[in-house]
Design a protein around this motif. Sequence first.
Motif, PDB file in Angstrom:
ATOM      1  N   THR A   7      29.924 -17.325   9.046  1.00  0.00           N
ATOM      2  CA  THR A   7      30.934 -18.357   8.813  1.00  0.00           C
ATOM      3  C   THR A   7      32.102 -18.275   9.790  1.00  0.00           C
ATOM      4  O   THR A   7      32.397 -17.212  10.350  1.00  0.00           O
ATOM      5  CB  THR A   7      31.428 -18.313   7.341  1.00  0.00           C
ATOM      6  N   ASP A   8      32.699 -19.428  10.004  1.00  0.00           N
ATOM      7  CA  ASP A   8      33.976 -19.575  10.723  1.00  0.00           C
ATOM      8  C   ASP A   8      34.018 -18.923  12.105  1.00  0.00           C
ATOM      9  O   ASP A   8      34.917 -18.114  12.378  1.00  0.00           O
ATOM     10  CB  ASP A   8      35.118 -19.039   9.838  1.00  0.00           C
ATOM     11  N   PRO A   9      33.102 -19.315  12.996  1.00  0.00           N
ATOM     12  CA  PRO A   9      33.165 -18.742  14.354  1.00  0.00           C
ATOM     13  C   PRO A   9      34.374 -19.230  15.160  1.00  0.00           C
ATOM     14  O   PRO A   9      34.792 -18.542  16.086  1.00  0.00           O
ATOM     15  CB  PRO A   9      31.852 -19.185  14.996  1.00  0.00           C
ATOM     16  N   HIS A  10      34.917 -20.400  14.834  1.00  0.00           N
ATOM     17  CA  HIS A  10      36.141 -20.894  15.503  1.00  0.00           C
ATOM     18  C   HIS A  10      36.040 -20.826  17.023  1.00  0.00           C
ATOM     19  O   HIS A  10      36.977 -20.345  17.687  1.00  0.00           O
ATOM     20  CB  HIS A  10      37.374 -20.114  15.033  1.00  0.00           C
ATOM     21  N   LEU A  11      34.946 -21.295  17.570  1.00  0.00           N
ATOM     22  CA  LEU A  11      34.804 -21.238  19.028  1.00  0.00           C
ATOM     23  C   LEU A  11      35.828 -22.145  19.702  1.00  0.00           C
ATOM     24  O   LEU A  11      36.221 -23.190  19.156  1.00  0.00           O
ATOM     25  CB  LEU A  11      33.391 -21.647  19.442  1.00  0.00           C
ATOM     26  N   GLY A  48      30.720 -23.597   8.554  1.00  0.00           N
ATOM     27  CA  GLY A  48      31.841 -24.386   9.031  1.00  0.00           C
ATOM     28  C   GLY A  48      32.909 -23.677   9.833  1.00  0.00           C
ATOM     29  O   GLY A  48      32.879 -22.466  10.019  1.00  0.00           O
ATOM     30  N   ASP A  49      33.863 -24.497  10.301  1.00  0.00           N
ATOM     31  CA  ASP A  49      34.832 -24.087  11.315  1.00  0.00           C
ATOM     32  C   ASP A  49      34.076 -23.524  12.509  1.00  0.00           C
ATOM     33  O   ASP A  49      34.325 -22.415  12.983  1.00  0.00           O
ATOM     34  CB  ASP A  49      35.878 -23.103  10.769  1.00  0.00           C
ATOM     35  N   LEU A  50      33.168 -24.367  13.002  1.00  0.00           N
ATOM     36  CA  LEU A  50      32.352 -23.994  14.157  1.00  0.00           C
ATOM     37  C   LEU A  50      33.221 -23.937  15.402  1.00  0.00           C
ATOM     38  O   LEU A  50      33.106 -23.032  16.223  1.00  0.00           O
ATOM     39  CB  LEU A  50      31.224 -25.012  14.339  1.00  0.00           C
ATOM     40  N   ASN A  79      37.213 -27.635   8.154  1.00  0.00           N
ATOM     41  CA  ASN A  79      38.424 -28.402   8.452  1.00  0.00           C
ATOM     42  C   ASN A  79      38.858 -28.313   9.908  1.00  0.00           C
ATOM     43  O   ASN A  79      39.569 -29.185  10.398  1.00  0.00           O
ATOM     44  CB  ASN A  79      39.580 -27.979   7.542  1.00  0.00           C
ATOM     45  N   HIS A  80      38.435 -27.284  10.627  1.00  0.00           N
ATOM     46  CA  HIS A  80      38.780 -27.196  12.044  1.00  0.00           C
ATOM     47  C   HIS A  80      37.814 -28.005  12.914  1.00  0.00           C
ATOM     48  O   HIS A  80      38.042 -28.137  14.114  1.00  0.00           O
ATOM     49  CB  HIS A  80      38.775 -25.730  12.502  1.00  0.00           C
ATOM     50  N   ASP A  81      36.750 -28.517  12.322  1.00  0.00           N
ATOM     51  CA  ASP A  81      35.757 -29.260  13.103  1.00  0.00           C
ATOM     52  C   ASP A  81      36.123 -30.732  13.219  1.00  0.00           C
ATOM     53  O   ASP A  81      36.902 -31.271  12.437  1.00  0.00           O
ATOM     54  CB  ASP A  81      34.372 -29.107  12.449  1.00  0.00           C
ATOM     55  N   MET A 151      29.020 -24.799   1.147  1.00  0.00           N
ATOM     56  CA  MET A 151      30.138 -25.680   1.467  1.00  0.00           C
ATOM     57  C   MET A 151      31.192 -24.876   2.219  1.00  0.00           C
ATOM     58  O   MET A 151      31.170 -23.635   2.183  1.00  0.00           O
ATOM     59  CB  MET A 151      30.718 -26.307   0.191  1.00  0.00           C
ATOM     60  N   HIS A 152      32.081 -25.582   2.895  1.00  0.00           N
ATOM     61  CA  HIS A 152      33.123 -24.848   3.633  1.00  0.00           C
ATOM     62  C   HIS A 152      34.251 -24.415   2.704  1.00  0.00           C
ATOM     63  O   HIS A 152      34.567 -23.228   2.605  1.00  0.00           O
ATOM     64  CB  HIS A 152      33.668 -25.700   4.787  1.00  0.00           C
ATOM     65  N   HIS A 153      34.886 -25.366   2.027  1.00  0.00           N
ATOM     66  CA  HIS A 153      36.010 -25.026   1.144  1.00  0.00           C
ATOM     67  C   HIS A 153      35.494 -24.546  -0.208  1.00  0.00           C
ATOM     68  O   HIS A 153      34.624 -25.204  -0.801  1.00  0.00           O
ATOM     69  CB  HIS A 153      36.892 -26.258   0.893  1.00  0.00           C
ATOM     70  N   GLY A 190      32.771 -20.770   3.104  1.00  0.00           N
ATOM     71  CA  GLY A 190      33.491 -20.152   4.213  1.00  0.00           C
ATOM     72  C   GLY A 190      34.983 -20.308   3.981  1.00  0.00           C
ATOM     73  O   GLY A 190      35.478 -20.116   2.877  1.00  0.00           O
ATOM     74  N   HIS A 191      35.714 -20.645   5.049  1.00  0.00           N
ATOM     75  CA  HIS A 191      37.111 -21.066   4.974  1.00  0.00           C
ATOM     76  C   HIS A 191      38.110 -19.941   4.728  1.00  0.00           C
ATOM     77  O   HIS A 191      39.214 -19.985   5.244  1.00  0.00           O
ATOM     78  CB  HIS A 191      37.275 -22.124   3.868  1.00  0.00           C
ATOM     79  N   VAL A 192      37.762 -18.943   3.928  1.00  0.00           N
ATOM     80  CA  VAL A 192      38.773 -17.969   3.496  1.00  0.00           C
ATOM     81  C   VAL A 192      38.913 -16.774   4.436  1.00  0.00           C
ATOM     82  O   VAL A 192      39.880 -16.009   4.316  1.00  0.00           O
ATOM     83  CB  VAL A 192      38.501 -17.485   2.044  1.00  0.00           C
ATOM     84  N   HIS A 193      37.956 -16.593   5.342  1.00  0.00           N
ATOM     85  CA  HIS A 193      38.046 -15.490   6.312  1.00  0.00           C
ATOM     86  C   HIS A 193      38.291 -14.143   5.628  1.00  0.00           C
ATOM     87  O   HIS A 193      39.067 -13.308   6.098  1.00  0.00           O
ATOM     88  CB  HIS A 193      39.174 -15.746   7.336  1.00  0.00           C
ATOM     89  N   ARG A 194      37.638 -13.947   4.499  1.00  0.00           N
ATOM     90  CA  ARG A 194      37.743 -12.676   3.778  1.00  0.00           C
ATOM     91  C   ARG A 194      36.410 -12.422   3.056  1.00  0.00           C
ATOM     92  O   ARG A 194      35.709 -13.367   2.725  1.00  0.00           O
ATOM     93  CB  ARG A 194      38.856 -12.717   2.709  1.00  0.00           C
TER      94      ARG A 194
HETATM   95 FE   FE2 Z   1      38.166 -20.983   9.356  1.00  0.00          FE
END
Ligand code: FE2
Length: 259
Positions: A7-11, A48-50, A79-81, A151-153, A190-194
């Motif tokens: 999850t959340d690679p934030h490229l 998500g947050d690819l 949400n970052h996508d 889901m992301h959130h 994903g989303h929570v980065h924890r």
């Molecule tokens: Fe994220």
Amino acid sequence: MKFIHVTDPHLITPGELLHSLDPQKRFSACIQSINEREADAEIVVITGDLADRGQLSAYRALHRELKRLVLPYHLLIGNHDNRANFLSIFHDAWVDDYGFVQGILPTAAGRFLFLDTVQPGQSAGIYCSKRCQWLERALSDSAREQVFLFMHHPPFDVNIPFLDRIGLENKQDFIDVIAGHNNIRHLFFGHVHRPISGSWRGIPFSTLTSTNHQVVLDMKGTAPVNYWNEAPTYGVVLLHPHHTIVHTFPYLDNEPLPV
Ligand SMILES: [Fe+2]
């Protein structure tokens, strides 16, 4: 059945840093580790947050990286996508009749339902009436199957104020849709980065650290920063008929110890 949760690679644009870390380098190491250790899994799901700012250059980089993956994959957006930019690079991504990035994957363990919780320009998520209609139909059609939601959130607060301010806005609508469906076996988000696991309304759930930066474990809302460095992980998920096991692997932060 075995699958991998990422999850959340934030490229971002290759070569740039995000919170002093290199998202592409860390995501690339994740792909490498999955290829070396988990090639017998059936699929990789990224929740998500690819891309960190929805930019085309990031989706192109993601596309290139995923070509190295020896497993099939399925991508959700966060949400970052940027939905349009994502779909312009990933032409074969699933979209529903309304254009949301949603779909149903039949597997040996049951049906994977991939949901789109994005509202453009907002950090908080939403599951609008059209998406609720789609999910109602998907759940009705899957009544005889085991169901796994992605889901992301998360559809509930996680008791970290920084995250709960940007959670799913219309939680009750989502609850109303899933109420009474007792065949939902697990919720992955994903989303929570924890790394968080537990159960919600009787449904077991799990999520993971990002492959890049993590959210500070701050339940009082007083931490001076929102992000810190903590080991990135991916999840190795085993779905058995009567139980589910979720291992998390810190692919950058492990080494053999001497006897
Ligand atoms: Fe994220």
